[in-house]
Motif scaffolding. Sequence first.
Motif, short mmCIF file in Angstrom:
data_model
loop_
_atom_site.label_atom_id
_atom_site.label_comp_id
_atom_site.label_asym_id
_atom_site.label_seq_id
_atom_site.Cartn_x
_atom_site.Cartn_y
_atom_site.Cartn_z
N CYS A 151 0.83 -1.21 0.00
CA CYS A 151 0.00 0.00 0.00
C CYS A 151 0.86 1.26 0.00
O CYS A 151 0.55 2.23 -0.70
CB CYS A 151 -0.92 0.00 1.22
SG CYS A 151 -2.21 -1.26 1.15
N ARG A 193 -4.99 -0.18 -5.90
CA ARG A 193 -5.98 -0.47 -4.87
C ARG A 193 -5.90 -1.94 -4.52
O ARG A 193 -5.77 -2.78 -5.40
CB ARG A 193 -7.37 -0.09 -5.37
CG ARG A 193 -7.46 1.39 -5.59
CD ARG A 193 -8.83 1.80 -6.02
NE ARG A 193 -8.80 3.24 -6.23
CZ ARG A 193 -9.47 3.85 -7.16
NH1 ARG A 193 -10.24 3.17 -7.96
NH2 ARG A 193 -9.39 5.14 -7.28
N ARG A 245 -7.11 1.73 8.12
CA ARG A 245 -7.31 3.12 8.59
C ARG A 245 -6.21 4.03 8.10
O ARG A 245 -6.42 5.22 7.90
CB ARG A 245 -7.38 3.16 10.11
CG ARG A 245 -8.70 2.64 10.66
CD ARG A 245 -8.77 2.84 12.14
NE ARG A 245 -8.61 4.24 12.47
CZ ARG A 245 -9.54 5.00 13.02
NH1 ARG A 245 -10.72 4.50 13.27
NH2 ARG A 245 -9.31 6.26 13.31
N LYS A 246 -5.03 3.48 7.91
CA LYS A 246 -3.87 4.29 7.52
C LYS A 246 -3.73 4.45 6.02
O LYS A 246 -3.12 5.41 5.55
CB LYS A 246 -2.60 3.67 8.08
CG LYS A 246 -2.54 3.73 9.59
CD LYS A 246 -1.25 3.16 10.11
CE LYS A 246 -1.21 3.32 11.61
NZ LYS A 246 0.12 3.46 12.12
N SER A 277 -5.70 4.58 2.38
CA SER A 277 -6.99 4.67 1.67
C SER A 277 -7.05 3.75 0.45
O SER A 277 -8.12 3.53 -0.10
CB SER A 277 -7.26 6.11 1.24
OG SER A 277 -6.26 6.55 0.34
N ASN A 278 -5.91 3.19 0.06
CA ASN A 278 -5.90 2.27 -1.08
C ASN A 278 -6.03 0.81 -0.63
O ASN A 278 -5.84 -0.11 -1.42
CB ASN A 278 -4.64 2.47 -1.93
CG ASN A 278 -3.34 2.23 -1.18
OD1 ASN A 278 -3.28 2.35 0.04
ND2 ASN A 278 -2.29 1.91 -1.92
N MET A 320 -8.74 -1.85 1.06
CA MET A 320 -10.12 -2.13 1.44
C MET A 320 -10.19 -3.51 2.06
O MET A 320 -9.83 -4.51 1.43
CB MET A 320 -11.04 -2.07 0.21
CG MET A 320 -12.49 -2.45 0.47
SD MET A 320 -13.41 -1.33 1.54
CE MET A 320 -13.69 0.05 0.45
N SER A 373 -16.81 1.70 6.33
CA SER A 373 -15.90 1.81 5.17
C SER A 373 -15.13 0.51 4.90
O SER A 373 -13.91 0.51 4.81
CB SER A 373 -14.93 2.97 5.36
OG SER A 373 -14.11 2.74 6.48
N ASN A 390 -19.74 0.53 -1.38
CA ASN A 390 -18.34 0.57 -0.93
C ASN A 390 -17.42 -0.03 -1.98
O ASN A 390 -16.36 0.51 -2.28
CB ASN A 390 -18.15 -0.18 0.39
CG ASN A 390 -18.78 0.54 1.56
OD1 ASN A 390 -19.26 1.67 1.44
ND2 ASN A 390 -18.79 -0.12 2.71
N PHE A 444 -14.78 2.21 -4.15
CA PHE A 444 -13.37 1.89 -4.00
C PHE A 444 -12.72 1.66 -5.35
O PHE A 444 -11.60 2.10 -5.59
CB PHE A 444 -13.20 0.64 -3.11
CG PHE A 444 -11.77 0.30 -2.84
CD1 PHE A 444 -10.99 1.10 -2.03
CD2 PHE A 444 -11.21 -0.84 -3.39
CE1 PHE A 444 -9.65 0.78 -1.77
CE2 PHE A 444 -9.87 -1.17 -3.15
CZ PHE A 444 -9.11 -0.36 -2.33
#
Length: 139
Positions: A14, A21, A40-41, A43-44, A46, A74, A133, A137
Amino acid sequence: MEGKADVASVVNLCRDFPHNRFLVTMLSREDQHELVVAARKFSNLMVFGCWWFLNNPSLVEEVTRMRVEMLGTSFIPQHSDARVLDHLVYKWEHTRQTLTKVFADKYEDLLATGWPLTRAEIARDARGFLRDNYLEFLG
Protein backbone atom coordinates in the motif's frame (compact mmCIF):
# COMPACT_ATOMS: atom_id res chain seq x y z
CA MET A 1 -2.38 -20.34 2.78
CA GLU A 2 -3.02 -21.41 6.32
CA GLY A 3 -1.94 -19.65 9.45
CA LYS A 4 -0.87 -16.17 10.40
CA ALA A 5 0.06 -13.74 7.62
CA ASP A 6 2.53 -10.89 7.56
CA VAL A 7 0.34 -7.79 7.47
CA ALA A 8 3.51 -5.72 7.07
CA SER A 9 3.79 -7.03 3.52
CA VAL A 10 0.33 -5.59 2.75
CA VAL A 11 1.34 -2.29 4.36
CA ASN A 12 4.48 -2.22 2.22
CA LEU A 13 2.43 -2.77 -0.94
CA CYS A 14 0.00 0.00 0.00
CA ARG A 15 2.84 2.39 0.83
CA ASP A 16 4.98 1.57 -2.20
CA PHE A 17 2.11 1.55 -4.70
CA PRO A 18 -0.26 4.31 -3.53
CA HIS A 19 -2.08 4.47 -6.87
CA ASN A 20 -2.97 0.78 -6.80
CA ARG A 21 -5.98 -0.47 -4.87
CA PHE A 22 -5.88 -3.59 -2.75
CA LEU A 23 -8.86 -5.67 -1.65
CA VAL A 24 -7.58 -7.83 1.22
CA THR A 25 -9.01 -10.58 3.33
CA MET A 26 -7.04 -12.74 5.72
CA LEU A 27 -7.59 -16.05 7.38
CA SER A 28 -6.11 -15.76 10.83
CA ARG A 29 -8.19 -14.28 13.61
CA GLU A 30 -4.95 -12.79 14.92
CA ASP A 31 -4.41 -10.83 11.68
CA GLN A 32 -7.80 -9.11 11.68
CA HIS A 33 -7.02 -6.23 14.04
CA GLU A 34 -3.69 -5.44 12.38
CA LEU A 35 -5.38 -5.48 8.96
CA VAL A 36 -8.06 -3.02 10.13
CA VAL A 37 -5.42 -0.68 11.54
CA ALA A 38 -3.62 -0.79 8.18
CA ALA A 39 -6.91 0.03 6.40
CA ARG A 40 -7.31 3.12 8.59
CA LYS A 41 -3.87 4.29 7.52
CA PHE A 42 -4.07 3.51 3.79
CA SER A 43 -6.99 4.67 1.67
CA ASN A 44 -5.90 2.27 -1.08
CA LEU A 45 -6.60 -0.75 1.17
CA MET A 46 -10.12 -2.13 1.44
CA VAL A 47 -10.85 -4.84 3.99
CA PHE A 48 -12.84 -7.35 2.04
CA GLY A 49 -15.01 -10.07 3.57
CA CYS A 50 -14.21 -13.13 5.60
CA TRP A 51 -12.20 -15.82 3.92
CA TRP A 52 -13.72 -19.29 3.45
CA PHE A 53 -12.12 -20.86 6.53
CA LEU A 54 -12.99 -17.87 8.73
CA ASN A 55 -16.64 -18.25 7.80
CA ASN A 56 -17.88 -19.57 11.13
CA PRO A 57 -20.83 -17.42 12.24
CA SER A 58 -19.28 -16.62 15.65
CA LEU A 59 -16.01 -15.51 14.05
CA VAL A 60 -17.74 -13.53 11.31
CA GLU A 61 -19.70 -11.66 13.98
CA GLU A 62 -16.60 -10.96 16.09
CA VAL A 63 -14.60 -9.72 13.09
CA THR A 64 -17.49 -7.66 11.72
CA ARG A 65 -18.05 -5.96 15.09
CA MET A 66 -14.38 -5.07 15.35
CA ARG A 67 -14.35 -3.71 11.80
CA VAL A 68 -17.44 -1.57 12.41
CA GLU A 69 -15.94 -0.23 15.65
CA MET A 70 -12.68 0.74 13.91
CA LEU A 71 -13.72 1.48 10.31
CA GLY A 72 -17.35 2.47 10.62
CA THR A 73 -19.00 1.46 7.38
CA SER A 74 -15.90 1.81 5.17
CA PHE A 75 -15.27 -1.87 4.41
CA ILE A 76 -16.90 -4.72 2.54
CA PRO A 77 -18.36 -7.14 5.08
CA GLN A 78 -18.53 -10.21 2.84
CA HIS A 79 -17.72 -11.50 -0.59
CA SER A 80 -18.39 -14.68 -2.46
CA ASP A 81 -15.54 -17.11 -2.60
CA ALA A 82 -18.03 -19.94 -2.98
CA ARG A 83 -17.14 -22.74 -5.33
CA VAL A 84 -20.74 -23.89 -5.69
CA LEU A 85 -24.06 -22.02 -5.52
CA ASP A 86 -25.17 -23.79 -2.32
CA HIS A 87 -22.19 -22.30 -0.49
CA LEU A 88 -23.08 -18.81 -1.68
CA VAL A 89 -26.66 -19.09 -0.44
CA TYR A 90 -25.86 -20.11 3.14
CA LYS A 91 -22.83 -17.80 3.38
CA TRP A 92 -24.91 -14.74 2.47
CA GLU A 93 -27.70 -15.81 4.82
CA HIS A 94 -25.17 -15.98 7.69
CA THR A 95 -23.79 -12.60 6.65
CA ARG A 96 -27.24 -11.02 6.55
CA GLN A 97 -28.02 -12.32 10.04
CA THR A 98 -24.66 -11.10 11.36
CA LEU A 99 -24.99 -7.65 9.80
CA THR A 100 -28.49 -7.33 11.25
CA LYS A 101 -27.20 -8.10 14.77
CA VAL A 102 -24.16 -5.86 14.54
CA PHE A 103 -26.05 -2.96 12.97
CA ALA A 104 -28.88 -3.20 15.51
CA ASP A 105 -26.41 -3.01 18.39
CA LYS A 106 -24.48 -0.10 16.86
CA TYR A 107 -27.65 1.81 16.01
CA GLU A 108 -28.87 1.31 19.59
CA ASP A 109 -25.55 2.81 20.76
CA LEU A 110 -26.12 5.82 18.48
CA LEU A 111 -29.70 6.27 19.67
CA ALA A 112 -28.53 6.15 23.31
CA THR A 113 -26.29 9.17 22.62
CA GLY A 114 -29.25 11.13 21.27
CA TRP A 115 -28.38 10.74 17.59
CA PRO A 116 -31.57 11.18 15.51
CA LEU A 117 -31.10 8.07 13.37
CA THR A 118 -33.18 8.01 10.19
CA ARG A 119 -34.29 5.29 7.81
CA ALA A 120 -32.30 7.04 5.09
CA GLU A 121 -29.08 6.63 7.10
CA ILE A 122 -29.78 2.95 7.65
CA ALA A 123 -30.53 2.47 3.94
CA ARG A 124 -27.31 4.35 3.03
CA ASP A 125 -25.25 2.09 5.29
CA ALA A 126 -26.85 -1.06 3.89
CA ARG A 127 -26.25 0.09 0.30
CA GLY A 128 -22.65 0.87 1.19
CA PHE A 129 -22.00 -2.54 2.66
CA LEU A 130 -23.80 -4.47 -0.05
CA ARG A 131 -22.79 -2.47 -3.14
CA ASP A 132 -21.53 1.09 -2.96
CA ASN A 133 -18.34 0.57 -0.93
CA TYR A 134 -17.05 -1.78 -3.59
CA LEU A 135 -18.04 0.45 -6.49
CA GLU A 136 -16.65 3.59 -4.88
CA PHE A 137 -13.37 1.89 -4.00
CA LEU A 138 -12.90 0.78 -7.58
CA GLY A 139 -13.67 4.28 -8.77
